[in-house]
Structure formats: C-alpha cells, structure tokens
Design an enzyme around this catalytic site. Structure first.
Site, short mmCIF file in Angstrom:
data_model
loop_
_atom_site.label_atom_id
_atom_site.label_comp_id
_atom_site.label_asym_id
_atom_site.label_seq_id
_atom_site.Cartn_x
_atom_site.Cartn_y
_atom_site.Cartn_z
N ASP A 1 -5.08 26.09 -18.41
CA ASP A 1 -5.63 26.98 -17.41
C ASP A 1 -5.84 28.39 -17.99
O ASP A 1 -5.01 28.89 -18.76
CB ASP A 1 -4.65 27.06 -16.23
CG ASP A 1 -5.18 27.82 -15.05
OD1 ASP A 1 -6.20 27.39 -14.48
OD2 ASP A 1 -4.57 28.84 -14.68
N GLU B 1 -9.84 25.51 -20.39
CA GLU B 1 -10.58 26.12 -19.30
C GLU B 1 -10.89 27.55 -19.75
O GLU B 1 -10.11 28.47 -19.53
CB GLU B 1 -9.79 26.15 -17.99
CG GLU B 1 -10.65 26.63 -16.83
CD GLU B 1 -9.90 27.46 -15.78
OE1 GLU B 1 -10.43 27.61 -14.67
OE2 GLU B 1 -8.82 28.01 -16.09
#
Length: 571
Positions: free
Chosen positions: A230, A290
């Site tokens: 993330d 990401e």
C-alpha cells in the site's frame, strides 16, 4: 518503435512491433491474473454483516472456476477499522472481525489446494494511532526514540501553534495534527498523509525497517505467495520538509515533484525487501507496488530487476475510453517496462476508484469523481457495462499481468445512491461530504438473487447496503448464461491461458482507423490472436479470414459494433 513485426506467419495486414515475445518457461507472476478480494464485502460466514476469512475460504471455488491464478486480500489485520483496515495496529495478527490466525492458515491451505496463490496487503506508510508504538510515542518526550519511529516535528511560530508545513492530507484537511504532551501542554505535530488516525512512519528509523522485515517473514513462513504494498510511493519524505500547497491526490502527472511522493529513497527499501523474498527460493514470492506514479519511466524504476515484480498501471486505469489515449498508454507502458525487463501490470478497477462499469458510463474525458451520489449526474448503466466489457477484453489480451477487482466479473456497477448515514469512508467526513469517497465500489457482492443480503450471508446484515440492481447480477443468475458478463470473463481467462497471451509478442495493426484499436498477439507457440476494439460510432468489418474466438458483445451481420472488442484467430 516503428519497425515491422516479426511473426511466425505472414499476415494480411500491416503491423508495427510494440513488444517482444516472452519465453513460455517464466516465473508464474509474469503473466498471472490476480483477483482482489475486499474481505469486508466478499462473503460473511458468521452473519454479522462484515465479510470474514472463513467466508472467503467457503467461496474460493468461484475463483478456481473463473480461471484466475492468484488472490490478493486487502487487509484483515488487527485494526480499529477507522479506514476499513488500512489503519493497522498489528500486522502479525488477524482482527477478530475477520477471524483468527488459524482461519488465515486454513484459507492459505485451501487456496493452494485449488492451485490459487495468495497475496496479502502490507501497509508500510503508516500505522493506526492505536498501534502500541504510537501510544508509546504520545507518552514519550520530544526527541525520544519512541517518537523517532514516526514523523514528529515542532510547530512553526513563536508558540509552535502552526503546522510544520502546508502539506494537505489525502483524505482532506491538513496533514499535521498537534498532540498534547504528557504534562498537558500543547506539543509537537505528527504527519499523517491520510487520516489523523494513520500517523506516518519514519523510514529512516532502523526499528521501523527491522519490524517490517519481521512482518514479511511472518507471512512468508505461513505460506503466502507475496505482498501488495500500500502507498508504495509514499514511505520516504523530502528531509527538508518544504512547503508544497497542493492536494496530494490527483498528482499522477507530477508525482515526484511532491515532497512526500516517489522520493528516490524508497528504492533502497524495496531492494532490501526483494533480497528477503528471493531468499525463499522457488516458486518466487512476489511484491506488487501500489505506486501512483507518473510518467511511465518513473514507475518503471519500481520494477527494476532487484525491486518489485509488479506495479499497478494506474496510468492505464485513468485513461478515458478514447482510442488515441488508450493506444498511447499501451505503447508507453510496454516500452517503459520493457526497458527494465519487467512485465506490465494492467488494472481497470479496485477498492479505491469508481467501478469501471460505471466510470465508462460517464461523459468521456470528464474527471473521475471520488464517489457518486443520488443527486449527482448518473452514469449510463447500459453504455458503461458495454464499454467495461470491451475494456476488459482489451486488457486481458495485453502482455503481462492483470488484476481483477471482486465483482467486476459480474459487471457490478458503482452503488450511486448510498445514503449519507451509511457512508463510512473517512474522506466523506473529513471533507464535510464534499467528496463522497469510495464506499460505492466496496458494497458486498451478490451470490444469489434470493435472500436479504443476496447470499452474502444468511442473516441479511450488511455493513453497506446493496443496490437493488445487484440482484439480477448475482453469480447464480449469470452462471451458465450465454452472453453474461461472468461467462465472458470465464471465456476470456480460458483463452488467455490456452494461448499464453500474457507472454505474447504484441504488434499494432495499422490501417483500421483512428478510433479503432487493433493488435496482433503472437503466443510462444506461434499462434496469432487478432484483437480489435471498436471505439468508433459505426460497425467495422474484421480482416478477411479472421475467425472470432470471443467478443465482448454481439456482432452485427459479422461486423464489430461500437464499444465492442473481439479476439479472433488469424492464419
């Protein structure tokens, strides 16, 4: 590139080579199709209205039958759930909402029995404010080792009452929050690029680095096959902490200019992680970034040989349904990744953006909204689904890997009429409702048309309400139904695997028209697949001799209608 394609057989049309063929004998991840499960919304075994790990395990056969290679699970760790689990208080335990570590082990084991690999989310940019480390930091003095794990700074002004910089938070408001010191006086400020309940880690701190390597080993030792990371572009901040004054979202075209995005120091962290993953041997354990990074050559730095295996192609996701922009982003993405020997990683939807079945039903070229409400202009549902099916058919023909978000195989639209009282995305509260946020793409998916929660559980409880339109899109309504979106996905994934399209050489077919995308994919076995996506307003004919393998919509008198994509065999 402008050279002519080198193919195993002559073709009746002109082509221009974009990407060379890959070997048939490559690591699994280079052409894998990976399916994202948002655990809250997949399947709820205990009936409390929130999906859980036993629920996921009970429905894994759906993914085997769909034909994907791996599953990515969004966070299921201990968390106060202020940001649906992306505010982690313990990366090495399962939140009771989702089950137990034993449930995680059972899920991993069952997935492997079904030949599905498991990718888990890691959230290294920030922790929950409930994390023991942050609580220790609040109780400690300025300049202490406890505070050094996070980004604490003195405020500006004579009394320190102004934030250290003008940085803004991704969820709205300022990116700094002032703390009250243990003696009750106003104190330092801490950085949170998202919500105040998500303080940013200090990645110059050796304890932070060591702790995350422990977390990676913890899950690798339990059998996971990799990690989705993330906010991979956000760990390192400019040490001079300059003012910036722009909103951190929407910076795709100048990402590296923000003093907290895409800083060069992130790459050293990921090289150390890659060494750790490689130490586990074959089959390879992977990382996917990401990383909302542009331009393409900046993103390619994340997938160099000793860093990430994959990085989501958000440039592709953000491209409007127009032929020339799509043609350009495909060529640009392949060229930049080929320059570092990495596969492209294509994606159209995830838990942070409007579902593409609705996004493509909005006016072409309009900015992508952060949520849609009942009072907003509504997407054209029929047009959006037709274009979404065509876009997916195009995407799954492209070389490299691909990610599929839960429910897109059913053609699920965004929930665009959620009442304000149901919304839970912190963006909604932080912006006073100016931005509706991401709840509309996170609604529990429908398994059966009957039942109060459409098969999500047996009690009818659901953490977000489902729209009435989901009933007719349920899995049991589409299974075995010719022309359904579910059966289209199954057909696409079957043919993609049979023809190894993820490893194919790709050439652009010339002369089909400005508003038509045409590609020739030549697989490792020499078989050629013609891919034609018609983005014009009128039907077009396929080249002579093309034998249709699959189409995103019905052909009209043998021609490809508008907003339709076709795969065809050519001799």
């Amino acid at each position: 590139m402008t050279e002519r394609a080198t193919t195993s057989q002559p073709t009746p049309f002109a082509t221009r080579q974009l990407h060379p063929a890959g070997s048939a004998d490559v690591p699994w991840w280079r052409d894998a199709v990976i399916y994202q499960i948002y655990p809250r919304s997949w399947a709820d075994a205990d009936g409390d209205g929130i999906g859980d790990l036993p629920g996921i395990t009970s429905r894994l056969e759906h993914l085997r039958d769909l034909g994907v290679d791996a599953v990515w699970l969004s966070p299921f760790y201990r968390s106060p759930q202020r940001d649906a689990g992306y505010d982690v208080s313990d990366h090495r335990d399962v939140d009771p909402l989702f089950g137990t570590l034993a449930d995680a082990d059972a899920l991993i084991a069952r997935a492997h029995e079904l030949a599905l690999r498991i990718i888990v989310d890691i959230v290294p940019n920030h922790s929950s404010s409930d994390h023991p480390w942050f609580q220790e930091a609040l109780a400690a003095a300025p300049g202490s080792p406890e505070r050094d794990r996070y980004m604490f700074r003195d405020g500006l002004g004579e009394d320190g009452s102004l934030p250290p910089t003008d940085w803004l938070a991704n969820f709205g408001g300022g990116a700094w929050t002032r703390v009250t010191e243990p003696d009750g006086t106003p104190g330092q400020w801490y950085l949170h690029l998202f919500d105040p309940s998500q303080p940013d880690f200090n990645w110059d701190n050796s304890e932070v680095r060591a702790d995350f390597e422990t977390t990676l080993r913890f899950w690798l030792d339990r059998g996971v096959d990799g990690f989705r990371v993330d906010v991979a572009h956000g760990l390192v901040k400019d040490p001079t902490f300059p003012n910036f004054g722009k909103h951190p979202g929407g910076l795709m075209e100048v990402t590296h200019e923000a003093p907290y995005w895409d800083q060069d120091g992130v790459h050293e962290i990921y090289r150390s992680w890659r060494t750790l993953l490689d130490s586990y041997g074959v089959p390879e354990r992977i990382m996917c970034a990401e990383a909302w990074v542009a331009p393409a050559d900046r993103l390619a730095r994340y997938v160099r040989e000793d860093e990430y295996h994959q990085a989501f192609n958000f440039d592709f996701l953000e491209t409007p349904w127009q032929a020339q922009p799509l043609r350009a982003v495909i060529e640009r993405s392949l060229a930049s990744n080929d320059s570092v020997g990495a596969p492209a990683t294509w994606v159209l939807s995830n838990h942070d953006v409007l579902r593409h079945a609705s996004r493509f039903g909005l006016p072409v070229g309009a900015p992508r909204p952060n949520g849609i409400g009942a009072d907003d202009p509504q997407p054209d549902a029929e047009l959006g689904l037709r274009r979404a099916r065509a876009a997916t058919t195009l995407m799954l023909a492209l070389p490299g890997g691909a990610y599929v978000y839960q429910g897109e195989e059913l053609g699920l639209p965004e929930h665009t009429s959620l009442p304000a009282e149901a919304r839970q995305d912190p963006t909604f509260a932080r912006t006073g409702g100016l931005e509706l946020g991401r709840d509309g793409c996170r609604v529990p998916i429908p398994w059966t048309k009957g039942g109060a929660s459409l098969g999500f559980n047996d009690t009818g409880a659901a953490w977000l309400p489902q729209p009435t339109s989901y009933a007719d899109l349920a899995v049991d309504e589409q299974t075995g139904v010719e022309g359904s979106t579910l059966e289209l996905y199954r057909a696409l994934l079957t043919i993609r695997r049979e023809r190894r399209l993820g490893l194919a050489a790709l050439a652009e077919v010339e002369g089909l028209g400005d508003d038509v995308l045409g590609y020739l994919a030549t697989g490792p076995d020499g078989r050629q697949t013609l891919v034609v996506a018609n983005l014009s307003s009128t039907p077009i004919a396929l080249p002579e001799g093309a034998q249709v393998l699959v189409a995103s919509g019905e052909l009209v008198d043998g021609q490809v209608p508008a907003d339709t994509c076709v795969w065809a065999q050519v001799d």
